[in-house]
Write a protein that holds these residues in place. Structure first.
Motif, PDB file in Angstrom:
ATOM      1  N   HIS A 178      -8.052  -5.669  -1.288  1.00  0.00           N
ATOM      2  CA  HIS A 178      -7.094  -5.973  -2.279  1.00  0.00           C
ATOM      3  C   HIS A 178      -7.553  -5.520  -3.570  1.00  0.00           C
ATOM      4  O   HIS A 178      -8.693  -5.372  -4.045  1.00  0.00           O
ATOM      5  CB  HIS A 178      -6.562  -7.478  -2.712  1.00  0.00           C
ATOM      6  CG  HIS A 178      -6.482  -8.184  -1.103  1.00  0.00           C
ATOM      7  ND1 HIS A 178      -5.011  -8.345  -0.750  1.00  0.00           N
ATOM      8  CD2 HIS A 178      -7.063  -8.675  -0.297  1.00  0.00           C
ATOM      9  CE1 HIS A 178      -5.168  -8.554   0.461  1.00  0.00           C
ATOM     10  NE2 HIS A 178      -6.222  -9.199   0.669  1.00  0.00           N
ATOM     11  N   PRO A 181      -2.836  -3.001  -9.178  1.00  0.00           N
ATOM     12  CA  PRO A 181      -2.218  -1.836  -9.354  1.00  0.00           C
ATOM     13  C   PRO A 181      -2.519  -0.835 -10.146  1.00  0.00           C
ATOM     14  O   PRO A 181      -3.130  -1.100 -11.082  1.00  0.00           O
ATOM     15  CB  PRO A 181      -0.827  -2.142  -9.402  1.00  0.00           C
ATOM     16  CG  PRO A 181      -1.004  -3.332  -9.931  1.00  0.00           C
ATOM     17  CD  PRO A 181      -2.235  -4.226  -9.688  1.00  0.00           C
ATOM     18  N   TYR A 281       9.136   4.783   3.741  1.00  0.00           N
ATOM     19  CA  TYR A 281       8.076   3.770   3.796  1.00  0.00           C
ATOM     20  C   TYR A 281       6.699   4.256   4.154  1.00  0.00           C
ATOM     21  O   TYR A 281       6.630   5.289   4.838  1.00  0.00           O
ATOM     22  CB  TYR A 281       8.526   2.703   4.479  1.00  0.00           C
ATOM     23  CG  TYR A 281       9.975   1.983   4.079  1.00  0.00           C
ATOM     24  CD1 TYR A 281       9.618   0.772   3.213  1.00  0.00           C
ATOM     25  CD2 TYR A 281      10.954   2.385   4.286  1.00  0.00           C
ATOM     26  CE1 TYR A 281      11.102  -0.035   2.839  1.00  0.00           C
ATOM     27  CE2 TYR A 281      12.393   1.442   3.929  1.00  0.00           C
ATOM     28  CZ  TYR A 281      12.116   0.633   3.059  1.00  0.00           C
ATOM     29  OH  TYR A 281      13.002   0.039   2.617  1.00  0.00           O
ATOM     30  N   ARG A 282       5.886   3.735   3.532  1.00  0.00           N
ATOM     31  CA  ARG A 282       4.417   4.081   4.159  1.00  0.00           C
ATOM     32  C   ARG A 282       3.801   2.774   4.344  1.00  0.00           C
ATOM     33  O   ARG A 282       3.977   1.637   3.786  1.00  0.00           O
ATOM     34  CB  ARG A 282       3.517   4.946   2.865  1.00  0.00           C
ATOM     35  CG  ARG A 282       3.387   3.916   1.939  1.00  0.00           C
ATOM     36  CD  ARG A 282       2.465   4.917   0.811  1.00  0.00           C
ATOM     37  NE  ARG A 282       2.071   3.900  -0.517  1.00  0.00           N
ATOM     38  CZ  ARG A 282       1.681   4.363  -1.486  1.00  0.00           C
ATOM     39  NH1 ARG A 282       1.458   5.807  -1.508  1.00  0.00           N
ATOM     40  NH2 ARG A 282       1.294   3.690  -2.707  1.00  0.00           N
ATOM     41  N   THR A 283       2.569   2.898   5.172  1.00  0.00           N
ATOM     42  CA  THR A 283       1.763   1.824   5.140  1.00  0.00           C
ATOM     43  C   THR A 283       0.413   2.156   4.462  1.00  0.00           C
ATOM     44  O   THR A 283      -0.204   3.001   4.678  1.00  0.00           O
ATOM     45  CB  THR A 283       1.423   1.444   6.665  1.00  0.00           C
ATOM     46  OG1 THR A 283       2.630   1.237   7.342  1.00  0.00           O
ATOM     47  CG2 THR A 283       0.360   0.319   6.868  1.00  0.00           C
ATOM     48  N   SER A 284      -0.106   1.191   3.737  1.00  0.00           N
ATOM     49  CA  SER A 284      -1.104   1.467   2.860  1.00  0.00           C
ATOM     50  C   SER A 284      -2.201   0.364   2.929  1.00  0.00           C
ATOM     51  O   SER A 284      -1.919  -0.866   2.659  1.00  0.00           O
ATOM     52  CB  SER A 284      -0.632   1.684   1.203  1.00  0.00           C
ATOM     53  OG  SER A 284      -2.028   1.968   0.780  1.00  0.00           O
ATOM     54  N   VAL A 287      -0.624  -2.717   4.484  1.00  0.00           N
ATOM     55  CA  VAL A 287       0.814  -3.444   3.588  1.00  0.00           C
ATOM     56  C   VAL A 287       2.093  -2.129   3.732  1.00  0.00           C
ATOM     57  O   VAL A 287       1.698  -0.818   3.411  1.00  0.00           O
ATOM     58  CB  VAL A 287       0.581  -3.344   2.195  1.00  0.00           C
ATOM     59  CG1 VAL A 287       1.855  -3.917   1.449  1.00  0.00           C
ATOM     60  CG2 VAL A 287      -0.770  -4.649   1.876  1.00  0.00           C
ATOM     61  N   ARG A 288       2.957  -2.553   4.499  1.00  0.00           N
ATOM     62  CA  ARG A 288       4.233  -1.650   4.381  1.00  0.00           C
ATOM     63  C   ARG A 288       4.861  -1.753   3.202  1.00  0.00           C
ATOM     64  O   ARG A 288       5.238  -2.847   3.029  1.00  0.00           O
ATOM     65  CB  ARG A 288       4.950  -2.026   5.624  1.00  0.00           C
ATOM     66  CG  ARG A 288       6.161  -0.809   5.836  1.00  0.00           C
ATOM     67  CD  ARG A 288       6.774  -1.065   7.296  1.00  0.00           C
ATOM     68  NE  ARG A 288       7.572  -0.042   7.678  1.00  0.00           N
ATOM     69  CZ  ARG A 288       8.810  -0.094   7.402  1.00  0.00           C
ATOM     70  NH1 ARG A 288       9.311  -1.039   6.655  1.00  0.00           N
ATOM     71  NH2 ARG A 288       9.605   0.947   7.777  1.00  0.00           N
ATOM     72  N   GLU A 289       5.297  -0.711   2.657  1.00  0.00           N
ATOM     73  CA  GLU A 289       6.038  -0.615   1.354  1.00  0.00           C
ATOM     74  C   GLU A 289       6.914   0.573   1.104  1.00  0.00           C
ATOM     75  O   GLU A 289       6.494   1.646   1.922  1.00  0.00           O
ATOM     76  CB  GLU A 289       4.945  -0.754   0.002  1.00  0.00           C
ATOM     77  CG  GLU A 289       3.997   0.383  -0.140  1.00  0.00           C
ATOM     78  CD  GLU A 289       2.926   0.101  -0.738  1.00  0.00           C
ATOM     79  OE1 GLU A 289       2.699  -0.962  -1.641  1.00  0.00           O
ATOM     80  OE2 GLU A 289       1.973   1.281  -1.012  1.00  0.00           O
ATOM     81  N   GLU A 290       7.959   0.458   0.308  1.00  0.00           N
ATOM     82  CA  GLU A 290       8.703   1.699  -0.052  1.00  0.00           C
ATOM     83  C   GLU A 290       7.805   2.875  -0.771  1.00  0.00           C
ATOM     84  O   GLU A 290       6.969   2.238  -1.642  1.00  0.00           O
ATOM     85  CB  GLU A 290       9.870   1.468  -0.769  1.00  0.00           C
ATOM     86  CG  GLU A 290      10.771   2.532  -0.902  1.00  0.00           C
ATOM     87  CD  GLU A 290      12.168   2.072  -1.500  1.00  0.00           C
ATOM     88  OE1 GLU A 290      12.854   2.920  -1.948  1.00  0.00           O
ATOM     89  OE2 GLU A 290      12.563   0.715  -1.749  1.00  0.00           O
ATOM     90  N   PRO A 292       6.305   4.795  -3.412  1.00  0.00           N
ATOM     91  CA  PRO A 292       6.483   5.077  -4.816  1.00  0.00           C
ATOM     92  C   PRO A 292       6.663   6.589  -5.352  1.00  0.00           C
ATOM     93  O   PRO A 292       5.833   7.405  -4.962  1.00  0.00           O
ATOM     94  CB  PRO A 292       4.954   4.750  -5.439  1.00  0.00           C
ATOM     95  CG  PRO A 292       4.153   3.814  -4.363  1.00  0.00           C
ATOM     96  CD  PRO A 292       4.728   4.411  -3.127  1.00  0.00           C
ATOM     97  N   GLN A 358      -4.836   3.229  -4.340  1.00  0.00           N
ATOM     98  CA  GLN A 358      -3.872   4.030  -4.480  1.00  0.00           C
ATOM     99  C   GLN A 358      -3.701   5.240  -5.300  1.00  0.00           C
ATOM    100  O   GLN A 358      -4.365   4.964  -6.434  1.00  0.00           O
ATOM    101  CB  GLN A 358      -2.391   3.515  -4.277  1.00  0.00           C
ATOM    102  CG  GLN A 358      -2.235   2.354  -5.280  1.00  0.00           C
ATOM    103  CD  GLN A 358      -0.919   1.563  -5.266  1.00  0.00           C
ATOM    104  OE1 GLN A 358       0.135   2.158  -4.968  1.00  0.00           O
ATOM    105  NE2 GLN A 358      -1.046   0.111  -5.216  1.00  0.00           N
TER     106      GLN A 358
END
Length: 452
Positions: A178, A181, A281-284, A287-290, A292, A358
């Motif tokens: 974690h 951002p 979407y991506r997995t980072s 965490v799967r997220e739209e 950016p 990221q």
């Protein structure tokens, strides 16, 4: 003192004390990052520490012990204040942690130290290494002048930290990492813009930075012709337009090797990208997220970067063009250590040290821009360059051939600029990274160039 200041006067006690403190702090910071990715997030006995998460990557406990073994070999046995080689902590495990004789895919089959033993090994080695550091091993041996050997081990551990971070990205399961951002963009409209670079002759590489590795040396004159360079790395939104325009199905955009590889692998987008209901979407890190839109595209190989550049009517920069843009100051006709000047990277200038896990949006670091207005040349993503890997004129292998020389002349392509996973001691603008053009598990992106 900074990591690239000239070697101190070894007769000045104050300079020696400052050097010891800096190196001790860098060793401690690297070790803290190692633990943050291993023992701090996995409970004792957690199979994720010993599992092979990808045949491209080592199990975590191999990396932990390999880091210790490298430090044992160079700092404990060869970093003493005397010229004698001293006894190591665990010479019996050298064969297990030799990266050249043990390919990654087979390392789980070796009788490795278990995670607890690996950590104890690292702690014992570090205690001995710090004893040598405190004794002031900065004599006339090339490996020790200016603390080079200690800096080399710091950089080695930081490189493995980034490798372990990439393993975390490939790991399946619930998130364990974690971070805050990244900062928002404060310079709008950078994506897709270009900066003109008048050509000149500049000294590429370095001859006087104590922490520099052998492939960065020596400084040598290189002439660069006029060219245009993207003001920022290519973003997810830009790359998505390439994908949506059939970029992965248009043979004319790809080299023969690139086309064969993406067809064999079935690639239709960057690693971890998935399309759902018209959105990407991506997995980072679990965490799967739209995706950016304004962040640099991540996890693309050289072939993908080159195909995008062809689609955009451009090309990838050469390694010399990239370093010229990152270091040359046209106003003074001199080179800088970094795009912004000679001062070390700070959180306001570059996205490093896995602070954000990221890339930051393009335009988030105006304090890190070059004099001509090129942004985010340091941090965020490694940038593919259209150059192979070879030694500079006058290259000498040091302190061992296997660091660089054995890789010269292969199918490697260069990556420059560091990523968000790179440790600050490694984030030099002369630092040279290389990998096979098919690799994309690394934190790689790119920016485009074109002839003027």
């Amino acid at each position: 003192m900074t990591a690239t200041d000239p070697a101190p006067d070894r007769t000045d006690p104050a300079e020696i004390t400052a050097l010891r403190r800096r190196l001790a702090a860098e060793l401690a910071a690297a070790r803290a990052r190692t633990r943050a990715l291993t023992h701090d997030v996995f409970a004792p006995g957690d199979p994720d520490m010993t599992r092979q998460h990808s045949p491209l990557m080592s199990p975590f406990h191999w990396d932990v012990a390999h880091i210790a073994n490298m430090e044992d070999f160079w700092l404990v046995r060869r970093g003493s204040p005397t010229s004698e080689i001293t006894e190591g902590v665990r010479e019996d495990v050298d064969g297990l942690y030799d990266a050249f004789t043990n390919p990654r895919a087979g390392r789980t089959q070796l009788p490795l130290l278990d995670p607890a033993e690996a950590r104890v090994y690292g702690d014992r080695v570090r205690e001995r290494a710090l004893e040598h550091l405190e004794a002031g091993a900065f004599d006339e041996r090339r490996t020790l002048v200016g603390g080079f050997l200690f800096s080399m081990i710091v950089q080695h551990e930081q490189q493995h930290v980034e490798t372990m971070l990439a393993t975390h990205q490939l790991r399946a399961g619930a998130p364990v990492l974690h971070a805050d951002p990244p900062p928002p963009a404060v310079v709008p409209g950078l994506a897709g813009t270009e900066v003109f670079h008048p050509g000149a002759t500049f000294p590429m590489g370095t001859s006087d930075e104590p922490a520099a590795l052998d492939n960065e040396k020596p400084a040598h004159p290189v002439t660069v012709a006029d060219f245009w360079l993207d003001a920022a790395p290519v973003t997810n939104a830009e790359y998505a337009r390439f994908v949506d325009d059939g970029g992965y199905s248009r043979r004319e955009l790809w080299s023969e090797a690139g086309w064969e590889h993406i067809r064999a692998e079935g690639w239709t987008a960057p690693m971890t990208w998935e399309r759902e209901d018209g959105r990407w979407y991506r997995t980072s890190f679990g965490v799967r997220e739209e995706i950016p839109a304004d962040q640099p595209v991540l996890h693309v190989c050289f072939h993908e970067a080159a195909a995008y550049a062809a689609w955009a009517g451009k090309r990838l920069p050469t390694e010399a063009e990239w370093e010229f843009a990152a270091r040359y100051d046209h106003a003074t006709g001199t080179t800088r250590r970094f795009p912004w000047g000679d001062e070390d990277p700070t959180p306001e200038r570059a996205n490093l040290d896995q602070r954000h896990l990221q890339p930051a949006p393009v335009g988030a670091y105006p304090a890190g821009a070059s004099p001509l207005g090129v942004h985010q040349l340091v941090g965020d993503v490694w940038e593919w360059c259209d150059s192979g890997f070879s030694g500079y004129p006058g290259f000498e292998p040091f302190p061992y051939k296997e660091y660089s020389e054995v890789f010269f002349g292969g199918d490697f392509r260069m990556l420059r600029g560091s990523s968000f996973g790179v440790g600050t001691p490694n984030a030099r603008t002369t630092f040279r990274n290389w990998d096979l053009p098919i690799r994309r598990q690394i934190f790689s992106g790119f920016r485009c160039a074109r002839d003027a």
